[in-house]
Design a protein around this motif. Structure first.
Motif, PDB file in Angstrom:
ATOM      1  N   GLY A 199      -2.516   2.766   2.358  1.00  0.00           N
ATOM      2  CA  GLY A 199      -1.236   2.200   2.622  1.00  0.00           C
ATOM      3  C   GLY A 199      -1.117   2.500   4.060  1.00  0.00           C
ATOM      4  N   ALA A 232       5.241   9.157   3.954  1.00  0.00           N
ATOM      5  CA  ALA A 232       5.539   7.385   4.768  1.00  0.00           C
ATOM      6  C   ALA A 232       5.608   7.106   5.001  1.00  0.00           C
ATOM      7  N   SER A 287       6.913   1.212   6.689  1.00  0.00           N
ATOM      8  CA  SER A 287       6.864   2.156   6.006  1.00  0.00           C
ATOM      9  C   SER A 287       7.577   2.962   5.505  1.00  0.00           C
ATOM     10  N   GLY A 324       0.932  -1.505  -0.027  1.00  0.00           N
ATOM     11  CA  GLY A 324       0.558  -0.084   0.142  1.00  0.00           C
ATOM     12  C   GLY A 324       0.929   1.387   0.500  1.00  0.00           C
ATOM     13  N   VAL A 325       2.076   1.573   0.879  1.00  0.00           N
ATOM     14  CA  VAL A 325       2.812   1.973   0.522  1.00  0.00           C
ATOM     15  C   VAL A 325       3.106   2.507  -0.332  1.00  0.00           C
ATOM     16  N   ALA A 332      -3.266  10.507  -4.815  1.00  0.00           N
ATOM     17  CA  ALA A 332      -2.126  10.260  -4.171  1.00  0.00           C
ATOM     18  C   ALA A 332      -2.069   9.730  -2.848  1.00  0.00           C
ATOM     19  N   VAL A 379       2.560   9.477  -5.627  1.00  0.00           N
ATOM     20  CA  VAL A 379       2.987  10.527  -6.278  1.00  0.00           C
ATOM     21  C   VAL A 379       3.886  11.330  -6.499  1.00  0.00           C
ATOM     22  N   SER A 424       6.728  12.712  -0.404  1.00  0.00           N
ATOM     23  CA  SER A 424       6.564  11.468  -0.241  1.00  0.00           C
ATOM     24  C   SER A 424       7.205   9.847   1.072  1.00  0.00           C
ATOM     25  N   GLY A 434       1.597   4.064  -2.382  1.00  0.00           N
ATOM     26  CA  GLY A 434       1.136   5.440  -2.401  1.00  0.00           C
ATOM     27  C   GLY A 434       1.936   6.420  -2.849  1.00  0.00           C
ATOM     28  N   SER A 461      -4.242   7.281  -1.454  1.00  0.00           N
ATOM     29  CA  SER A 461      -3.724   6.054  -1.285  1.00  0.00           C
ATOM     30  C   SER A 461      -2.516   5.727  -0.491  1.00  0.00           C
ATOM     31  N   LEU A 462      -1.502   6.753  -0.650  1.00  0.00           N
ATOM     32  CA  LEU A 462      -0.723   6.605   1.000  1.00  0.00           C
ATOM     33  C   LEU A 462      -1.317   6.374   2.092  1.00  0.00           C
TER      34      LEU A 462
END
Lengths: 410, 247
Positions: free
Chosen positions: A299, A383, A343, A27-28, A292, A35, A379, A31, A295-296
């Motif tokens: 994550g 994270a 992460s 997921g991360v 983006a 980005v 990004s 993400g 989606s992070l």
């Protein structure tokens, strides 16, 4: 428990279940990569737009018709947009201009020999067009005033179009047919490229009077009359641009019998277009950043989910560690570090995937990408933040476990 | 040089609140001196587990005091208790509680990771861990994971772990509960050996024949200390054949 040991313990725990750790990081990774790629795509788009706008020429004024089609009776009463006669009025009455021309396009089917091309732009222009739009003749000649007066059936081809129609053969003097009207090729233009979304090399240029006479659909002819889509005015280097705009606005308003506020035309400059584009791309970029960012976030929720499962699974381990001396703080930092490592590692892999993806898009995709260094930093830091925020709850849950209960857990 | 290791004064533990209140421990006062090997017995629900949890500093009393080697631990925070457990106590559980992903040696030295003061450098920990494994006869199994060891071997690793921080008290909760009789005797023999070397051991068990190997048997009933008797005739641990490695 010192930090390096905490990191070792966390690392061991993550590597002992590699596939799960990888899936958790996915997921991360997605993400962060999203980005970077999205920002690279939007930066690439902006760069392309900026370049093509600069190609317009800084001294140009664009006058376009507002699309308010009136009925036949009202056409003569004005508010029908620009007409060809407006060009003559501007040329004769406005001072401080170095040239002015029209742009009236129509889509035609072009035939030569066995080549048959659909939807080709036939642009009706005047002599000034060449200078105003900063173009050059490669072979043959450009359109003359005489061509226009006589509505001569002549045409000048863009370079790409000429190549598609004629291949290696010399097109000058050849006759092509456009919607069954024979046109003689008199000249070839040098490559001009893509400017503001228009491919100048894949068009052909003919006298405006010919377009009005031959290429305006008869059912519209009465309504449209000799209306034109666009008038370009090149302002003289020594003249004041705002002054020219004001003069032109007043002249056209008087001619069209409209007030300046309810004009049937719009005057803009390169700066206006740049500003419009900038605000469009800015909102485009904002939208992409939100996508983006979400989606992070997803994550991060994935990390939290797996960490919560992991805490439950390792309840006995937590109990044992507490029994032999781990404080609630030790347990909390162990799980926080695990989430942070997931992460950060995910962020790192996401940066690799994002930069790689953006480069591949730029190379093989039909779009230009510009990788922004700050998007990588942004990004990656996001994270890390996601790891801390979403690792906190599971870590807290682990730290609060009662060792007696945890040791009996099965 | 007999020194009081455990002193409890009217120790009480209440679970629940209001109407559902349960008095699990109802005023237990006891003394255990250094070097003793004590068994705590009692039927299930008698409060012996509650007492062990309190003695193990895993829980705090509702009332009364617990002095561990003179230090009152009754009102300590969870973090402080964790440090007391780390420095002063060694644990042996019924189900061994070894961490499945760590080798025998790593399990043994785990408590050292949580030392706050006088931390032992990393490279010395392995040596100390090997020495502890030697005491339980498992140096040749140092790199094995718990699942590669028998139940008896796992419990011996757990005993080595209990010894690693030189505790003043070893607490064993049904240490033979999951073992066959042969392995049970091995473990009892090992604990006896530790006792002979001066360790103080408190063991909870419900098996009378296991309790009989200790010096002193405390019986808990209905949350109270019901009996406290010296165990005069400790039977000799049956001589075990082929006990390679042990002792």
């Amino acid at each position: 428990m010192n930090p390096s040991e905490t990191i070792q313990v966390a690392w061991k725990s993550l590597t002992s279940n590699k596939s799960r750790s990888l899936l958790t990081m996915l997921g991360v990774i997605i993400g962060v990569a999203a980005v970077i790629v999205m920002m690279a795509v939007s930066a690439g788009t902006e760069a392309t737009i900026a370049e093509s706008i600069n190609g317009l020429g800084s001294n140009l004024i664009f006058i376009s018709s507002n699309m308010t089609r009136m009925g036949p009776g009202q056409a003569s009463a004005g508010s029908g947009g620009l007409v060809y006669d407006d060009l003559e009025a501007i040329r004769s009455q406005i001072s401080g201009i170095s040239g002015a021309t029209v742009d009236q396009q129509t889509s035609v089917t072009v035939k030569y020999d066995k080549v048959n091309l659909d939807s080709i732009s036939l642009v009706g222009v005047t002599t000034d067009y060449l200078d105003v739009r900063d173009m050059e003749i490669d072979e043959g000649r450009w359109l003359t005033d005489r061509d226009n007066e006589q509505a001569a059936k002549v045409v000048v081809l863009g370079s790409t179009l000429a190549e598609e129609l004629f291949g290696d053969a010399d097109p000058i003097g050849q006759a092509i047919s456009a919607n069954n009207t024979k046109l003689t090729v008199v000249g070839l233009l040098k490559e001009r490229g893509l400017v503001s979304g228009t491919d100048f090399d894949y068009q052909m240029y003919t006298p405006i009077n010919l377009v009005i006479k031959k290429f305006t659909f008869s059912m519209f002819a009465r309504i449209q009359g000799d209306s034109v889509r666009m008038i370009y005015v090149a302002v003289d280097e020594n003249a004041n641009m705002d002054d020219v705009i004001l003069q032109t606005t007043l002249l056209l308003a008087r001619r069209h019998d409209v007030t300046v506020d309810s004009a049937d035309f719009t005057i803009s400059t390169q700066d206006d277009i740049i500003q419009t584009q900038a605000s469009t791309t800015a909102s485009f970029r904002t939208l992409l950043s939100w996508v983006a960012g979400i989606s992070l976030l997803v994550g991060g929720i994935g990390i939290m989910n797996i960490m919560l499962v992991s805490v439950t699974e390792r309840t006995r381990e937590i109990g044992l560690r507490q029994a032999v001396g781990a404080t609630p703080g030790d347990i909390q930092s162990q799980f926080l570090i695990e989430a942070l490592m997931l992460s950060l590692l995910g962020g790192f892999l996401g940066v690799v995937a994002g930069v790689g993806g953006a480069m591949l898009f730029g190379k093989f995709g039909n779009m230009r990408t510009v990788i922004l260094p700050y998007s990588i930093v942004l990004s990656f830091c996001s994270a890390a933040l996601v790891g801390i925020v979403f690792g906190y709850l599971p870590a807290q849950k682990a730290a609060r476990l009662d060792p007696i209960v945890a040791l009996r857990h099965d | 040089m007999s020194e009081t290791i455990i002193e409890t004064i009217d120790l009480k533990k209440v679970y629940g609140m209001g109407e559902t209140e349960v008095l699990a421990l109802d005023g237990v006062s006891l003394h255990i001196e250094s070097g003793e090997f004590v068994a705590i017995m009692g039927p299930s629900g008698s409060g012996k587990s509650t007492l062990l949890n309190l003695l193990a500093c895993l829980d705090t009393p509702s009332d009364g005091h617990y002095l561990l080697a003179g230090e009152d631990v009754s009102d300590m925070s969870r973090a402080e208790l964790a440090q007391v457990r780390n420095r002063k106590l060694g644990f042996v559980f019924q189900s061994y509680n070894l961490l499945p992903r760590l080798s025998a040696l790593e399990n043994v030295i785990l408590p050292m990771m949580y030392q706050r003061e006088e931390r032992i450098p990393l490279h010395e920990r392995n040596n100390l861990g090997m020495a502890a494994l030697e005491q339980v006869g498992l140096t040749n199994r140092a790199d094995h994971l718990p699942k590669q060891l028998s139940g008896g071997q796992q419990q011996r690793v757990a005993i080595a772990r209990a010894l690693i921080n030189e505790p003043i008290l070893i607490l064993a909760d049904e240490p033979t509960g999951n073992l066959d009789s042969r392995s049970s005797f091995e473990i009892i023999e090992l604990l006896n050996h530790m006792h002979d070397r001066g360790r103080t051991i408190v063991m909870v068990t419900h098996e009378p024949d296991i309790a009989h190997y200790t010096q002193r048997i405390l019986t808990i009933r209905d949350g109270k200390l019901d009996a406290d008797r010296k165990n005069g005739q400790r039977p000799a641990v049956p001589v075990l054949q082929e006990q390679e490695g042990v002792l």
